[in-house]
Design an enzyme around this catalytic site. Structure first.
Site, short mmCIF file in Angstrom:
data_model
loop_
_atom_site.label_atom_id
_atom_site.label_comp_id
_atom_site.label_asym_id
_atom_site.label_seq_id
_atom_site.Cartn_x
_atom_site.Cartn_y
_atom_site.Cartn_z
NE ARG A 31 -3.38 -0.13 2.95
CZ ARG A 31 -4.53 0.29 2.43
NH1 ARG A 31 -5.09 -0.39 1.42
NH2 ARG A 31 -5.14 1.36 2.90
CE1 TYR B 97 -14.78 6.50 -0.53
CE2 TYR B 97 -16.43 4.83 -0.03
CZ TYR B 97 -15.26 5.22 -0.67
OH TYR B 97 -14.58 4.32 -1.43
#
Length: 413
Positions: A336, A369
């Site tokens: 990541r 979101y």
């Protein structure tokens, strides 16, 4: 037909069971049955004949008692009958010897059975595994009222000595919650775990170990040459292409994959931020899924450990990296960080990168979101990232990600 974990996990109370309050009965063979009650509780029942009469004995609940353990317990019951012992009398004698002792493990198992009904599967598995590994061997067979603060602190210190400070704090708090459960049920009078977690040193925050983009070709070559578990190897490649969290890949299910659009829709209850997350799957990632599908290991989980008959443990991928010589150099989470750094260097949109990483930062991503926000841009970004991985493996770092990013910004806003 014998039961399987996949079948058991899918079982739900029938409409008839809900209406009549009678359990649905599912046979595993040899007298072992799983009763699914109208409440959703799944109980293991051993059916047998004693002195000419049909009898049943409850031996545990699923998943606290696994299918394998239930079969073993059922065999033990058959042996008791063969020895001329009534299994119900034997159980009463055992209970009589334990009930007055308030055995800590009995209370803990009851508490975990309740927790299982509402905790996310990954959270329950993590916490229950820690209990079985670190707590039960130390105090599981003690009378709960004989357990002292030093007993509990010793458990926390043993976990801390492994460098798992936060796990040590969490373990102590879990023991404290079990004591509260016992107090509520009249099985204990005080909680010796109160405030003990403060005796564990706070975890020193450090960045997850990760290699640089220049070291990526070597890592990819090592992954490709890995001789261990084939699904762990494919899982590492999948992490390369998607840079999701290891917990997300461990509990990935086939039903979450949108084959038509090449998307993986992770349900909110599996996500750290507790909201739906969409992962665009490049052709390379889809090809890995096709390979796994052909292996036919599980109809539910993608990365399914055939040895344990459940998803891989949290350490499966990090152990593989360590076996390749990357201890202290690379972790599953490191993919990541590597992706974030590289994509930012290539001037991809910061918000799209953060959305794809599923970072929960209220100052940067709205609480309202939308999982599909910037999705066309993110699909293109993830496809280019997968091509970057392939080019890195081929030793073509100077040719990777050819797109004119200014045009991409104009195209996608």
């Amino acid at each position: 037909m014998p039961l399987t974990h996949t079948v058991i996990n899918k079982l739900q109370p029938s409409s008839t069971s809900i209406d009549t309050k009678r359990p649905d009965k599912h046979s595993d063979g040899n007298g072992l049955q799983l009763w699914v009650r109208y409440t959703g509780v799944k109980s293991w029942i051993s059916a047998y004949r004693w002195q000419g009469k049909q009898q049943t004995l409850t031996i545990g609940t699923y998943p606290v008692m696994s299918l394998q353990n239930a079969r073993q317990r059922n065999i033990e019951i058959k042996r008791l009958i063969a020895d001329g012992v009534n299994p119900k009398d034997h159980k009463k004698e055992q209970q009589a010897s334990q009930d007055g002792l308030n055995i800590f493990d009995n209370i803990a198992q009851s508490w975990y059975a309740e927790r299982k009904t509402y905790l996310a599967e990954s959270t329950f598995t993590r916490n229950y595994s820690a209990y079985m590994r670190d707590v039960k061997p130390s105090i599981g067979q003690k009378n709960i009222n004989d357990i002292t603060a030093p007993d509990i602190l010793a458990i926390g210190k043993a976990v801390e000595s492994r460098g798992a400070n936060e796990m040590a704090r969490r373990t102590i708090r879990e023991v404290g919650q079990i004591f509260k459960h016992a107090i509520r049920n009249g099985l204990a009078t005080h909680n010796p775990a109160t405030d003990l977690a403060e005796a564990i040193k706070p975890h020193k925050t450090t960045n997850h170990h990760r290699i640089t983009s220049q070291q990526l070709p070597k890592l990819l070559t090592d992954i490709n040459a890995y001789q261990g578990d084939v699904l762990v190897k494919l899982g590492l490649w999948f992490l390369c292409y998607t840079f999701v969290r290891t917990n997300e890949i461990r509990f990935m299910e086939w039903s979450e994959i949108d084959y038509k659009h090449g998307l993986w829709r992770i349900p909110a209850d599996k996500m750290k931020a507790k909201r739906l997350h969409i992962v665009p799957l490049a052709p390379q990632a889809m090809a890995i899924l096709e390979q796994i599908k052909e292996l036919g290991f599980s109809d539910q989980y993608v990365f399914f450990n055939t040895s344990t008959r459940k998803p891989y443990s949290q350490s499966a991928f990090i152990n593989a990296l360590w076996n390749m010589g990357y201890k202290g150099k690379m972790t599953g989470h490191g993919f990541r960080g590597l992706a974030s750094t590289t994509l930012h260097e290539k001037e991809f949109m910061h918000e799209a990168i953060e959305l794809q990483l599923a970072h929960d930062r209220e100052n940067k991503i709205s609480a309202a979101y939308n999982g599909a926000q910037h999705l066309p841009y993110r699909i293109d970004m993830m496809h280019q990232w997968a091509n970057f991985i392939d080019d890195a493996y081929a030793g073509k770092l100077d040719n990777v990600i050819h797109t004119n990013f200014r045009q991409q910004k104009q195209k996608h806003g």
